[in-house]
Scaffold this motif. Sequence first.
Motif, PDB file in Angstrom:
ATOM      1  N   ILE A 187       0.899  -0.988  -0.018  1.00  0.00           N
ATOM      2  CA  ILE A 187       0.032  -0.048  -0.151  1.00  0.00           C
ATOM      3  C   ILE A 187       0.812   1.129  -0.119  1.00  0.00           C
ATOM      4  O   ILE A 187       1.608   1.626   1.009  1.00  0.00           O
ATOM      5  CB  ILE A 187      -0.902  -0.150   1.380  1.00  0.00           C
ATOM      6  N   ILE A 245      -3.853   8.966  -1.213  1.00  0.00           N
ATOM      7  CA  ILE A 245      -5.043   8.655  -0.754  1.00  0.00           C
ATOM      8  C   ILE A 245      -5.137   6.934  -0.778  1.00  0.00           C
ATOM      9  O   ILE A 245      -4.720   6.485  -1.635  1.00  0.00           O
ATOM     10  CB  ILE A 245      -6.295   9.032  -1.592  1.00  0.00           C
ATOM     11  N   TYR A 246      -5.369   6.324   0.190  1.00  0.00           N
ATOM     12  CA  TYR A 246      -5.256   4.866   0.627  1.00  0.00           C
ATOM     13  C   TYR A 246      -6.586   4.642   1.324  1.00  0.00           C
ATOM     14  O   TYR A 246      -7.112   5.487   1.949  1.00  0.00           O
ATOM     15  CB  TYR A 246      -3.999   4.455   1.243  1.00  0.00           C
ATOM     16  N   SER A 247      -6.876   3.385   1.066  1.00  0.00           N
ATOM     17  CA  SER A 247      -8.020   2.529   2.199  1.00  0.00           C
ATOM     18  C   SER A 247      -7.575   2.480   3.498  1.00  0.00           C
ATOM     19  O   SER A 247      -6.775   1.623   3.764  1.00  0.00           O
ATOM     20  CB  SER A 247      -8.464   1.304   1.479  1.00  0.00           C
ATOM     21  N   GLU A 248      -8.274   3.212   4.669  1.00  0.00           N
ATOM     22  CA  GLU A 248      -7.679   2.878   5.853  1.00  0.00           C
ATOM     23  C   GLU A 248      -8.077   1.243   6.304  1.00  0.00           C
ATOM     24  O   GLU A 248      -7.502   0.773   7.093  1.00  0.00           O
ATOM     25  CB  GLU A 248      -8.580   3.785   6.730  1.00  0.00           C
ATOM     26  N   GLU A 249      -9.071   1.087   5.690  1.00  0.00           N
ATOM     27  CA  GLU A 249      -9.410  -0.260   6.068  1.00  0.00           C
ATOM     28  C   GLU A 249      -8.404  -1.445   5.790  1.00  0.00           C
ATOM     29  O   GLU A 249      -8.019  -2.209   6.338  1.00  0.00           O
ATOM     30  CB  GLU A 249     -10.964  -0.676   5.389  1.00  0.00           C
ATOM     31  N   GLU A 250      -7.976  -1.233   4.498  1.00  0.00           N
ATOM     32  CA  GLU A 250      -7.085  -2.288   3.836  1.00  0.00           C
ATOM     33  C   GLU A 250      -5.827  -1.851   4.648  1.00  0.00           C
ATOM     34  O   GLU A 250      -5.170  -2.843   4.752  1.00  0.00           O
ATOM     35  CB  GLU A 250      -6.753  -1.771   2.374  1.00  0.00           C
ATOM     36  N   LYS A 286      -5.343  -1.098   7.641  1.00  0.00           N
ATOM     37  CA  LYS A 286      -5.845  -1.784   9.189  1.00  0.00           C
ATOM     38  C   LYS A 286      -5.649  -3.277   8.976  1.00  0.00           C
ATOM     39  O   LYS A 286      -5.244  -3.975   9.847  1.00  0.00           O
ATOM     40  CB  LYS A 286      -7.028  -1.178   9.656  1.00  0.00           C
ATOM     41  N   TYR A 297      -4.070  -5.023   6.804  1.00  0.00           N
ATOM     42  CA  TYR A 297      -2.748  -5.375   6.537  1.00  0.00           C
ATOM     43  C   TYR A 297      -1.990  -5.331   8.051  1.00  0.00           C
ATOM     44  O   TYR A 297      -1.201  -6.438   8.651  1.00  0.00           O
ATOM     45  CB  TYR A 297      -1.870  -4.407   5.727  1.00  0.00           C
TER      46      TYR A 297
END
Lengths: 411, 411
Positions: free
Chosen positions: B353, B363-368, B370, B372
């Motif tokens: 990521i 911009i990245y996915s916080e869920e992804e 987390k 990881y």
Amino acid sequence: MKQALTEKEIVRKIDSGGILTPKGFKAGGIHAGLRYSKLDIGVILSDSPASCAAVYTTSHFQAAPIKVTKDSITKEGKIQAVIVNSACANACTGQRGLDDAYKMRSLTSQAFNVAEHYIAVASTGVIGEFLPMDKIETGIQSLVPGKMKGNAEDFQTAILTTDTVMKSSCFAAEINGKTVRVGGTAKGSGMIHPNMATMLGFITTDANVPPQHLNTALKEVTDITFNQITVDGDTSTNDMVLVLANGEAGNEPLSPEHPEWSVFVQLLKESCESLAKQIAKDGEGATKLVEVSVIGAASNEEARAVAKQIVGSNLVKTAIYGADANWGRIIGAVGQANAYVNPDLVDVKLGSIEMLKASNPLIYSEEEAKAYLERDKIEISVNLNVGSGSGMAWGCDLSYDYVKINASYRT
Amino acid sequence: MKQALTEKEIVRKIDSGGILTPKGFKAGGIHAGLRYSKLDIGVILSDSPASCAAVYTTSHFQAAPIKVTKDSITKEGKIQAVIVNSACANACTGQRGLDDAYKMRSLTSQAFNVAEHYIAVASTGVIGEFLPMDKIETGIQSLVPGKMKGNAEDFQTAILTTDTVMKSSCFAAEINGKTVRVGGTAKGSGMIHPNMATMLGFITTDANVPPQHLNTALKEVTDITFNQITVDGDTSTNDMVLVLANGEAGNEPLSPEHPEWSVFVQLLKESCESLAKQIAKDGEGATKLVEVSVIGAASNEEARAVAKQIVGSNLVKTAIYGADANWGRIIGAVGQANAYVNPDLVDVKLGSIEMLKASNPLIYSEEEAKAYLERDKIEISVNLNVGSGSGMAWGCDLSYDYVKINASYRT
């Protein structure tokens, strides 16, 4: 004939004083909506442009507001207004962040009718997010004198992040027949959820000191005060200590050649040391202030290095949290320090309890040591016995709450 | 024509191997009563005196056993027996401690009929306490071959302190037409209640390598393996990594001029890196292994410095414990590292990521992110984009259990 007083004896503490005790300063703080409900923008205003000196983070990533403040100070060495926001550090924000910091300066210039190069900007908060400029603009406008309540507490509160208490100090001395006052405030609570790692210090004085000499004094003093505290060894992108000297005390200009220069330096040192200790004691999750004193080093620099290594050791910090008189960890930290150490000559004391003499373990009462470690201020003394260098450092213990505060999410 | 294999391709892992996989070594461990019930004295014995190289703690306070081991190795560069105890570090114990370490060597010499200067001594445990020499003596005598069960596991267990698992590794390669094996074991779990901070590594190989060249290889390899792990930044008084090369593989003597020297170095590197990662993963209170990879630095040294700064940051460690994708803390650590950094060029990735590109937030996915961070191995990659230097470091997260383990009493 009476012996001359030392600088330390000449300087006196003003218990309820702060940044507004020196003559000719105003301050305020408001809630601009950067944080949920707390004050989040503050200003310090001098009646006239004041001599200014500043020291900044050594991080490779200096935040945008630091670049703007440097740009201002470089012009004339004078600052009249300091504008500070919490909640957003404006660090790692690229060109847009730099533009925002300059915009924050120009908004303050217009609102207070102060030339741009007389304005310093500071930010503290999350790294990598942009300043909400609409809120910043509305906030600055509502800070204009007359509109703002105007007291030191509002400023002191507006600059806090995870700090649990406000920090302030004030000292005074007679210099050149005039009363000179130094007041200060600071924020910083360790490394801080989320990335709000910044240590900010703001010192006001009514002393008359030209910028270049103020700079000399500040560098000398920060090396033995603010630079000797550690909560967790991490350095922020936004750290800054700034001194404003507006000369309203009416003394003749001070320089290192002036016979009372050392009194002014002592005054500044006491102010900075007091704030530094307040920061260390309010470190994230801290339950105790730890003060380490090292003597007998090859130089003062080496003594400070050893003191800081001890106070920064996770093992020493956890042992103090657990009230465990584990002097082996102190020795472990000394062993690692960048200093000349003769491994056969080291003395270690915990408060007044001798634990190690010439590197040989002494018999001591574990109960007494444990009782000492349950106090809220712990003093560790080390004598390297290889020279006459001395130095101190301050920190705090490492508790479950430190992990809790720093492991939680940014939201 | 097929392309030549790289060193990495030539070296193969031997999954169930360890210090006894190379030819010509024996090992054992017994319970001598230094600890309540666990094995506490171990020995590695080579059939003949083996070339030996060692690296030691950089602490100013090197423990007595380190002085004795240095004294032995200095004589001929050869070691036949390594005697190790846990529970007591024999550090900061003055002349009596040094006498005890020499006595431990002479007892081993008598028991195994090996010349004193062929014996290495290592200790790990509490600092500032004396070795119980009666138990050491009885213990060593019961280790004599024939009396001891003689397996790698007993040795590996006898050297542990707060470690939760045994560590071992084994790799092999064809060198000079012969199969050469390198096996190893290590102990170390961070900084460790109470002062049992030691990292010990023991490597056996049947390669034929003269001591001076073995030393060259060991120094090169430890700089990029054992020296690149950190649990809490503290250095022990007893750290030691020791390699024994007995030559039983039958290869011609290796030196840096030998065409297959790089294969031997790779073999040693794989062994040491595997042990280093096992130590990091078993760090006190650790729930995750953290691997930091830095590229694009001005030099390999600077890349390693940046990697170690990141993996050693309490803030990064607590964020990983809390599965918080707080890249600002990674930047904070990079900003502090002793390396050339252009603050406008840094890329940061968490796994695959991308979080920061040329120092600009992505911009990245916080869920992804987390998700990881909830794995048990976390990879952080940093590209400084200023050169071609690269380096890695390994560590672990900082949890409540770290504080718990280290705040408890020595009793």
